[in-house]
Design an enzyme around this catalytic site. Structure first.
Site, PDB file in Angstrom:
ATOM      1  N   ASP A  67      31.076 -17.934 -18.180  1.00  0.00           N
ATOM      2  CA  ASP A  67      30.296 -16.844 -17.589  1.00  0.00           C
ATOM      3  C   ASP A  67      31.074 -16.024 -16.564  1.00  0.00           C
ATOM      4  O   ASP A  67      32.143 -16.423 -16.106  1.00  0.00           O
ATOM      5  CB  ASP A  67      29.014 -17.404 -16.947  1.00  0.00           C
ATOM      6  N   ASP A 136      18.372 -26.842 -11.531  1.00  0.00           N
ATOM      7  CA  ASP A 136      17.192 -26.588 -12.367  1.00  0.00           C
ATOM      8  C   ASP A 136      17.475 -26.891 -13.842  1.00  0.00           C
ATOM      9  O   ASP A 136      16.709 -26.530 -14.715  1.00  0.00           O
ATOM     10  CB  ASP A 136      16.742 -25.125 -12.212  1.00  0.00           C
ATOM     11  N   HIS A 138      20.134 -25.804 -15.651  1.00  0.00           N
ATOM     12  CA  HIS A 138      20.823 -24.784 -16.467  1.00  0.00           C
ATOM     13  C   HIS A 138      22.227 -25.235 -16.858  1.00  0.00           C
ATOM     14  O   HIS A 138      22.852 -26.028 -16.156  1.00  0.00           O
ATOM     15  CB  HIS A 138      20.843 -23.412 -15.760  1.00  0.00           C
ATOM     16  N   GLU A 143      19.341 -19.958 -17.523  1.00  0.00           N
ATOM     17  CA  GLU A 143      18.321 -20.444 -16.596  1.00  0.00           C
ATOM     18  C   GLU A 143      17.094 -20.936 -17.388  1.00  0.00           C
ATOM     19  O   GLU A 143      16.939 -20.594 -18.568  1.00  0.00           O
ATOM     20  CB  GLU A 143      17.911 -19.304 -15.650  1.00  0.00           C
TER      21      GLU A 143
END
Ligand code: F6R
Length: 259
Positions: A67, A136, A138, A143
């Site tokens: 990313d 979380d 990811h 996400e």
């Protein structure tokens, strides 16, 4: 999913580096999928040591990063271009032409994303994808609620992820909201995945990923579909796993052909 529990973060990084060293020695022109963030820092330090002290040769290796932030120039100190340069590339003998990171400054982001997918394909696919995991759940910057079949595209970061990444910027408000990230489908296409995590703060995400149901609300749980995923974690990150004694036994008693 192979789950390996190690005493601490140093041991996690050493074991992961050994796996990568083995692959690079066996297939000098392999394609590595690379991650950023705090998790792989010790791994990169260990790979740099292997290069300097053991002659590990990266000259034929190609790399694809997961990313990059949208709107950050490659020279911006918070960009993942800069991160990779500082923490890995400048210390080893990677060929710059063989390193790939999405261009967060691309004028046409959908075309940049399509081109990134095409480059991965043209190289023959990723042999080993290194991953961290967000609090979380990811992976990449997929996400919660990301499509489990997603490909490289633009995503919006959650406030939690922006906060966690603020340590790479002078001020939290400088952390961009948007990123280009490989999709979950892109990650699942890798021939093998190697996910690392340490610390108690990752324990819930790790338990949800390995022992919870597959759900787009825990994007990493999609790795349950991947036939060759290895998870290497420290004791703290493993603390919420219900079957940790089983994972330990399996690793300590590998048949000789697998060890
Ligand atoms: C980074 C990436 C992210 C991180 C994750 C964990 O390229 O894709 O999924 O791996 O946000 O970040 P750290 O390691 O900083 O806790």
């Amino acid at each position: 999913m192979e789950v390996i529990i190690q005493k601490d973060a140093e041991m996690v990084a050493k074991l992961a580096a050994n796996k990568i060293m083995k692959l690079v020695n066996q297939r000098p022109n392999c394609n590595l999928g690379l991650a950023t963030g705090t998790t792989p820092l010790k791994l990169y330090a260990e790979l740099i040591r292997c290069h300097k002290e053991l002659g590990l040769d990266f000259s034929k290796v190609s790399s694809f990063n997961l990313d990059e932030y949208v709107g950050l120039d490659s020279n911006h100190p918070g960009s993942y271009h800069c991160y990779m340069q500082e923490h890995f590339f400048k210390h080893v003998n990677m060929d710059k032409k063989k390193t790939h990171i999405p261009n967060g400054m691309a004028k046409n982001i959908p075309i940049e994303c399509e081109a990134y997918e095409a480059k991965i394909k043209a190289c023959g696919g990723i042999d080993l994808q290194i991953l961290g995991i967000g609090h979380d759940g990811h992976i990449g910057f997929n996400e919660p609620s990301s499509s489990l079949g997603s490909r490289t595209r633009i995503k919006t970061l959650t406030e939690l992820t922006r906060k966690n990444n603020a340590c790479f910027f002078k001020r939290e408000k400088e952390v961009p909201y948007h990123v280009i990230t490989m999709g979950i489908g892109t990650i699942l296409d890798s021939k093998s995945c190697l996910l690392l995590a340490f610390g108690e703060s990752k324990a819930q995400a790790i338990a949800d990923m390995i022992e919870g149901p597959v759900s787009s609300m825990v994007p990493a749980s999609a790795l349950q579909f991947h036939p060759h995923t290895t998870v290497i974690i420290d004791e703290a990150a493993a603390s919420m796993l219900k079957r940790k004694n089983y994972y330990r036994w399996v690793f300590d008693n590998l048949p000789h052909w697998q060890a």
